[in-house]
Scaffold this motif. Structure first.
Motif, PDB file in Angstrom:
ATOM      1  N   TRP A   1      14.551  -1.254  -9.289  1.00  0.00           N
ATOM      2  CA  TRP A   1      13.924  -0.192  -9.083  1.00  0.00           C
ATOM      3  C   TRP A   1      13.524   0.412 -10.864  1.00  0.00           C
ATOM      4  CZ3 TRP A   1      17.618   1.826  -4.496  1.00  0.00           C
ATOM      5  CH2 TRP A   1      17.115   1.143  -3.216  1.00  0.00           C
ATOM      6  N   TRP A   2      13.487   1.400 -10.683  1.00  0.00           N
ATOM      7  CA  TRP A   2      13.711   2.350 -11.896  1.00  0.00           C
ATOM      8  C   TRP A   2      14.622   2.895 -11.271  1.00  0.00           C
ATOM      9  CZ3 TRP A   2      12.430   0.982 -16.889  1.00  0.00           C
ATOM     10  CH2 TRP A   2      11.458   0.439 -17.171  1.00  0.00           C
ATOM     11  N   THR A   3      15.725   2.957 -12.099  1.00  0.00           N
ATOM     12  CA  THR A   3      16.916   4.277 -11.918  1.00  0.00           C
ATOM     13  C   THR A   3      17.150   4.971 -12.278  1.00  0.00           C
ATOM     14  OG1 THR A   3      18.346   3.138 -12.659  1.00  0.00           O
ATOM     15  CG2 THR A   3      18.527   2.354  -9.976  1.00  0.00           C
TER      16      THR A   3
ATOM     17  N   ASP B   1       1.093  -1.607  11.020  1.00  0.00           N
ATOM     18  CA  ASP B   1       0.304  -1.229  10.902  1.00  0.00           C
ATOM     19  C   ASP B   1      -0.497  -1.726   9.547  1.00  0.00           C
ATOM     20  OD1 ASP B   1      -1.895   0.807   9.425  1.00  0.00           O
ATOM     21  OD2 ASP B   1      -1.370   2.210  11.267  1.00  0.00           O
ATOM     22  N   ALA B   2       1.258  -1.241   8.847  1.00  0.00           N
ATOM     23  CA  ALA B   2       1.329  -1.555   7.473  1.00  0.00           C
ATOM     24  C   ALA B   2      -0.039  -2.690   6.871  1.00  0.00           C
ATOM     25  CB  ALA B   2       1.756  -0.034   6.949  1.00  0.00           C
ATOM     26  N   LEU B   3       1.621  -3.662   7.363  1.00  0.00           N
ATOM     27  CA  LEU B   3       1.071  -5.508   6.410  1.00  0.00           C
ATOM     28  C   LEU B   3       0.326  -5.868   6.637  1.00  0.00           C
ATOM     29  CD1 LEU B   3       5.206  -5.221   7.869  1.00  0.00           C
ATOM     30  CD2 LEU B   3       4.535  -6.191   5.576  1.00  0.00           C
TER      31      LEU B   3
ATOM     32  N   THR C   1      -3.757   2.405   0.289  1.00  0.00           N
ATOM     33  CA  THR C   1      -3.063   3.257   0.609  1.00  0.00           C
ATOM     34  C   THR C   1      -3.162   3.637   2.408  1.00  0.00           C
ATOM     35  OG1 THR C   1      -4.761   5.335   0.788  1.00  0.00           O
ATOM     36  CG2 THR C   1      -3.393   5.419  -0.905  1.00  0.00           C
ATOM     37  N   ASP C   2      -1.203   3.804   2.127  1.00  0.00           N
ATOM     38  CA  ASP C   2      -0.865   3.553   3.875  1.00  0.00           C
ATOM     39  C   ASP C   2      -1.045   4.831   4.485  1.00  0.00           C
ATOM     40  OD1 ASP C   2       1.043   3.202   6.011  1.00  0.00           O
ATOM     41  OD2 ASP C   2       2.258   2.619   4.613  1.00  0.00           O
ATOM     42  N   GLU C   3      -1.822   4.923   5.670  1.00  0.00           N
ATOM     43  CA  GLU C   3      -1.983   6.806   6.145  1.00  0.00           C
ATOM     44  C   GLU C   3      -1.140   6.535   7.240  1.00  0.00           C
ATOM     45  OE1 GLU C   3      -5.757   7.473   5.051  1.00  0.00           O
ATOM     46  OE2 GLU C   3      -5.514   6.518   2.751  1.00  0.00           O
TER      47      GLU C   3
ATOM     48  N   ILE D   1       0.742  -0.998  -0.112  1.00  0.00           N
ATOM     49  CA  ILE D   1       0.286   0.001  -0.295  1.00  0.00           C
ATOM     50  C   ILE D   1       1.137   1.243   0.052  1.00  0.00           C
ATOM     51  CG2 ILE D   1      -2.408  -0.764   0.844  1.00  0.00           C
ATOM     52  CD1 ILE D   1      -1.437  -0.083   3.464  1.00  0.00           C
ATOM     53  N   TYR D   2       0.245   2.787  -1.185  1.00  0.00           N
ATOM     54  CA  TYR D   2       1.259   3.598  -0.816  1.00  0.00           C
ATOM     55  C   TYR D   2       1.456   4.398   0.115  1.00  0.00           C
ATOM     56  CZ  TYR D   2       1.735   0.998  -5.712  1.00  0.00           C
ATOM     57  OH  TYR D   2       1.980  -0.600  -6.133  1.00  0.00           O
ATOM     58  N   TYR D   3       2.715   4.743   0.654  1.00  0.00           N
ATOM     59  CA  TYR D   3       2.794   6.380   1.487  1.00  0.00           C
ATOM     60  C   TYR D   3       1.470   7.365   0.844  1.00  0.00           C
ATOM     61  CZ  TYR D   3       6.095   3.936   4.740  1.00  0.00           C
ATOM     62  OH  TYR D   3       6.486   3.719   5.271  1.00  0.00           O
TER      63      TYR D   3
ATOM     64  N   LYS E   1      12.841  -3.928  -4.116  1.00  0.00           N
ATOM     65  CA  LYS E   1      12.863  -4.687  -3.491  1.00  0.00           C
ATOM     66  C   LYS E   1      13.448  -3.479  -1.846  1.00  0.00           C
ATOM     67  CE  LYS E   1      17.356  -2.237  -5.215  1.00  0.00           C
ATOM     68  NZ  LYS E   1      18.375  -2.351  -6.348  1.00  0.00           N
ATOM     69  N   GLU E   2      13.015  -3.138  -1.669  1.00  0.00           N
ATOM     70  CA  GLU E   2      13.384  -1.853  -0.461  1.00  0.00           C
ATOM     71  C   GLU E   2      12.786  -2.182   0.652  1.00  0.00           C
ATOM     72  OE1 GLU E   2      11.910  -0.543  -2.529  1.00  0.00           O
ATOM     73  OE2 GLU E   2      10.479   0.809  -2.074  1.00  0.00           O
ATOM     74  N   ILE E   3      11.481  -2.758   0.087  1.00  0.00           N
ATOM     75  CA  ILE E   3      11.045  -2.931   1.583  1.00  0.00           C
ATOM     76  C   ILE E   3      10.296  -4.932   1.729  1.00  0.00           C
ATOM     77  CG2 ILE E   3       9.172  -1.403   1.815  1.00  0.00           C
ATOM     78  CD1 ILE E   3       7.189  -1.985  -0.108  1.00  0.00           C
ATOM     79  N   TYR E   4      11.274  -5.350   0.686  1.00  0.00           N
ATOM     80  CA  TYR E   4      10.816  -6.883   0.809  1.00  0.00           C
ATOM     81  C   TYR E   4      11.715  -8.297   2.103  1.00  0.00           C
ATOM     82  CZ  TYR E   4      11.276 -11.286  -1.581  1.00  0.00           C
ATOM     83  OH  TYR E   4      10.956 -12.951  -2.272  1.00  0.00           O
TER      84      TYR E   4
HETATM   85  N1  MSP Z   1       3.577   2.372   2.131  1.00  0.00           N
HETATM   86  C1  MSP Z   1       5.202   1.378   2.099  1.00  0.00           C
HETATM   87  C2  MSP Z   1       4.608  -0.121   1.728  1.00  0.00           C
HETATM   88  C3  MSP Z   1       3.883  -0.921   2.963  1.00  0.00           C
HETATM   89  S1  MSP Z   1       3.236  -1.964   2.061  1.00  0.00           S
HETATM   90  C4  MSP Z   1       2.476  -2.436   3.869  1.00  0.00           C
HETATM   91  C5  MSP Z   1       6.218   2.239   1.147  1.00  0.00           C
HETATM   92  N2  MSP Z   1       5.668   2.666  -0.047  1.00  0.00           N
HETATM   93  S2  MSP Z   1       5.690   3.607  -1.364  1.00  0.00           S
HETATM   94  O1  MSP Z   1       4.626   4.486  -1.636  1.00  0.00           O
HETATM   95  O2  MSP Z   1       7.420   4.481  -0.523  1.00  0.00           O
HETATM   96  O3  MSP Z   1       6.236   2.509  -2.425  1.00  0.00           O
HETATM   97  C6  MSP Z   1       5.104   0.850  -2.756  1.00  0.00           C
HETATM   98  C7  MSP Z   1       6.225   0.871  -3.643  1.00  0.00           C
HETATM   99  O4  MSP Z   1       6.109   1.609  -4.783  1.00  0.00           O
HETATM  100  C8  MSP Z   1       7.008   0.285  -3.566  1.00  0.00           C
HETATM  101  O5  MSP Z   1       7.700  -0.979  -3.125  1.00  0.00           O
HETATM  102  C9  MSP Z   1       7.670   0.233  -4.773  1.00  0.00           C
HETATM  103  O6  MSP Z   1       7.025  -1.278  -5.054  1.00  0.00           O
HETATM  104  C10 MSP Z   1       7.865   1.371  -5.570  1.00  0.00           C
HETATM  105  N3  MSP Z   1       8.546   1.999  -6.198  1.00  0.00           N
HETATM  106  C11 MSP Z   1       8.464   3.251  -5.905  1.00  0.00           C
HETATM  107  N4  MSP Z   1       9.575   3.616  -6.462  1.00  0.00           N
HETATM  108  C12 MSP Z   1       9.919   2.706  -7.147  1.00  0.00           C
HETATM  109  C13 MSP Z   1      11.310   2.685  -7.979  1.00  0.00           C
HETATM  110  N5  MSP Z   1      12.062   3.475  -8.395  1.00  0.00           N
HETATM  111  N6  MSP Z   1      10.915   1.571  -9.616  1.00  0.00           N
HETATM  112  C14 MSP Z   1      10.492   0.813  -8.729  1.00  0.00           C
HETATM  113  N7  MSP Z   1       9.609   0.575  -7.674  1.00  0.00           N
HETATM  114  C15 MSP Z   1       9.230   1.735  -6.614  1.00  0.00           C
HETATM  115  O7  MSP Z   1       7.106   1.444   0.388  1.00  0.00           O
END
Ligand code: MSP
Length: 650
Positions: free
Chosen positions: A290-292, A229-231, A50-52, A12-14, A259-262
């Motif tokens: 990641w996309w870099t 909370d988020a997981l 979304t992760d709030e 879930i996305y920040y 990978k960063e949250i794996y």
């Molecule tokens: N909120 C946490 C996840 C909680 S899950 C219980 C979080 N959110 S995030 O918004 O920062 O990132 C969500 C996801 O976006 C990442 O795990 C990743 O999958 C993806 N990415 C964010 N930036 C990225 C890149 N540059 N490239 C590929 N994926 C990336 O982490």
């Protein structure tokens, strides 16, 4: 007992973030996979959200003078709109500020506390608000920067609840050993095993209550640590423990993420919590790279990675394709080139290459060539014999595609379709139905046309989870209602395109992207919610326009009065124009064909009523008309003799 659904999740996305092409990639992987499982007949279910409750969310709210709840209510919508724009079809969107989630978090905590997995302690060490993570001394350099992520840390000392993660190492290792595809890809599995071997440390699951988060039952001075909370969102969406059908969606079949949250969160902390609750573990936890950009992780806070909409708009402007085709092309590029083991460099040039080579040349052109020739008056030949070579390759393609997707490897699955498309191109060149038609060899023409169309149909079927809009357009051009209605077995068999149907209007799917004008319009970082998204224009059935459509475009004569290069852009020139009495500036991708000096004094034709946009930060109000030579260099259109400045062109 109701049927178990194939349950797929994104992280879930920040909510303070912005959906960019990086975060969109994980969501698109899940969307494609859900569509694929549906093609296979599964009752698939896809969760995102979304992760709030992060501290950084509360900080961001304060900055814009909003209370956190009002802030998250507004910005969560930005993700909903972006996913809708990209054609992402999820079944559920969970927000961690919803009551249905909060009550499950409290329940999980109470159960873990009752089973002795939680204890009170004091955390003294580093915390990074940007990463929302506790770090060890060895993770941080002498300047207080996290070595892995570059984020700043602060020293904290506070009473917290701990979860006894250290007690789960052995059980986790046993599970990983017994389930070889639990952690994918293999390289990440090895990293996690090494981490367990090193010894897992207990993890803080509460923090002092700064006014935002889910309060800890019985200890309202504290809120849950945002990751605890988020997981739990993955479980709360199922309705556990009360809902009578929660286990039709649990265990999840796949959690996908980058990978960063794996390792730290999804492959150890989360499975250990589930073990503590006595619940089954997800079947697969899949981490992609990641996309870099220039070797650095693409992130919106660094401002180095675009939002999907900006990329789609640039593609439409540089190709003249429909918005729907451009969205699908972006979906294709992101899933074709993201890798599971390594990172991938994001660039518009690489995207344009995929468009022009894979999508335009190998895929779109072949269909257009056959349909435009209107063999058999546009009716698909009946009873044509199947080509054994293409049929065998089609079977191999389906097998390769399916195998790659057992490991969620969309890059390889998509790549496996191209040998079939290229073989169709070679087959057509060899069979040359245009020559056979001239020679009156009707049967040979029928065989060539049918087999080539069937190759394209089958390839499109396999591409449909990634390019659903294009699959619908191909169906229309082939004259069938849908390419995805049949069963998987039927649809993956070579030879199922019905003969005798009348094909639809041919139209190029992916007109060439002009790389000279492929530039992003700058979109400043938004601090307020994005405006609601435009609804998608209906897919065009032909590229004909009416005179009224044409008259909407205002073309005028302009005089170039000054020209100079745009700093940092090899292809762009900034032109000062006089259009009648009006002064205007436009930016144009003609620097490879003209020097600024040779342009001054010329008359050109400009699109006068084009919406202004910024290219490389420079305002452009209008667009000049030019043809291109074989190398793609611009050839300016100019009036045959001196015309009145500002006069209309028809
Ligand atoms: N909120 C946490 C996840 C909680 S899950 C219980 C979080 N959110 S995030 O918004 O920062 O990132 C969500 C996801 O976006 C990442 O795990 C990743 O999958 C993806 N990415 C964010 N930036 C990225 C890149 N540059 N490239 C590929 N994926 C990336 O982490």
């Amino acid at each position: 007992m109701p049927e178990k659904r194939y349950y797929i999740t994104t992280p879930i996305y920040y909510v303070n973030g912005v959906p960019h092409v990086g975060s969109a990639t994980t969501t698109l992987l899940c969307d494609a996979h859900t569509r694929y499982r549906k093609l296979r007949g599964d009752n698939a279910y896809f969760l995102t959200g979304t992760d709030e409750h992060a501290q950084k969310v509360a900080d961001a709210a304060v900055k814009v003078g909003k209370i956190p709840q009002a802030f998250v209510d507004e910005v969560s919508q930005r993700f909903v709109e972006c996913w809708q724009y990209l054609g992402i079809e999820y079944d559920s969107f969970i927000r961690t500020s919803e009551e249905r989630h909060k009550k499950v978090v409290r329940e999980v905590f109470s159960r873990l506390q009752a089973s002795g997995d939680v204890y009170l302690g004091v955390y003294e060490g580093w915390y990074s608000v940007a990463d929302e993570t506790f770090f060890r001394d060895t993770d941080v350099d002498e300047n207080g920067i996290v070595k892995e992520t570059g984020a700043k840390v602060e020293r904290i000392q506070e009473e917290v609840h701990y979860f006894k993660l250290s007690a789960y190492g052995e059980r986790l290792k046993a599970h990983i050993d017994a389930h070889p595809t639990f952690l994918l890809p293999e390289t990440r599995r090895n990293e996690v095993l090494a981490m367990i071997e090193d010894g897992l440390r207990d993890i803080a699951i509460s923090r002092k209550n700064a006014g935002w988060g889910i309060a800890v039952p019985g200890d309202p001075e504290k809120v849950f640590y945002v990751w605890f909370d988020a997981l739990i969102n993955y479980l709360s969406d199922t309705g556990w423990p009360e809902s009578p059908d929660w286990n039709t969606r649990w265990p999840a079949d796949a959690h996908l993420m980058a990978k960063e949250i794996y390792a730290r969160f999804h492959a150890t902390f989360w499975p250990a919590m589930l073990l503590g609750l006595g619940l089954p573990l997800p079947k697969h936890v899949v981490g992609h790279g990641w996309w870099t950009v220039g070797g650095e992780k693409g992130s919106k806070s660094k401002g180095n990675i675009p939002e999907p909409k900006a990329v789609v708009e640039a593609l439409v402007a540089a190709s003249g394709a429909s918005e729907s085709a451009a969205k699908d092309a972006l979906r294709y590029y992101l899933l074709r080139d993201i890798r599971f083991t390594d990172d991938s460099e994001f660039s518009l040039e690489l995207l344009a290459n995929r468009w022009n080579a894979d999508l335009g040349n190998d895929f779109g052109n072949v269909l257009n060539r056959i349909l435009k020739a209107t063999y058999f008056d546009g009716v698909v030949p009946v009873n044509a014999p199947l080509d054994a070579g293409l049929a065998a390759l089609a079977a191999e393609t389906v097998a390769g595609y399916t195998k790659a997707l057992e490991r969620f490897d969309w890059g390889s699955a998509l790549a496996s379709v191209w040998p079939l498309l290229r073989a169709v191109n070679v087959y057509l060149a060899q069979k040359a139905p245009w020559k056979a038609a001239k020679a009156g060899e009707t049967e040979a023409v029928a065989e060539a046309v049918y087999n080539a169309l069937e190759g394209v149909r089958l390839a499109t079927y396999l591409l449909s989870p990634v390019m659903p809009g294009v699959a619908a357009e191909v169906a229309q051009q082939l004259g069938v209602a849908s390419l995805t209605d049949g069963t998987w077995e039927e649809s993956t068999r070579f030879g199922t395109l019905p003969g005798g149907i009348r094909t639809g209007e041919p139209a190029p799917l992916f007109p060439r992207v002009d790389t000279k004008i492929l530039t992003l319009t700058e979109t400043p970082m938004e601090t307020t919610p994005a405006p609601s998204v435009a609804t998608e224009t209906p897919a065009e059935t032909s590229n004909e326009i009416t005179i009224d459509d044409f008259l909407k475009v205002e073309l005028r004569i302009a005089d170039i009065v000054a020209a100079e290069k745009v700093e940092g852009a090899d292809k762009l020139l900034k032109l000062q124009l006089k259009i009648g009495e009006e002064d205007r500036q436009i930016v144009s991708g003609i620097a490879t064909a003209y020097t600024p000096e040779e342009l001054v004094g010329r008359q050109i034709v400009v699109v006068y009523n084009l919406k202004p946009r910024k290219m490389r930060g420079v305002e452009s109000k209008g667009m000049l008309l030019a043809a291109t030579d074989a190398e793609g260099n611009a050839i300016l259109l100019q009036p045959d003799k001196k015309a009145d400045s500002g006069s209309t062109v028809r």
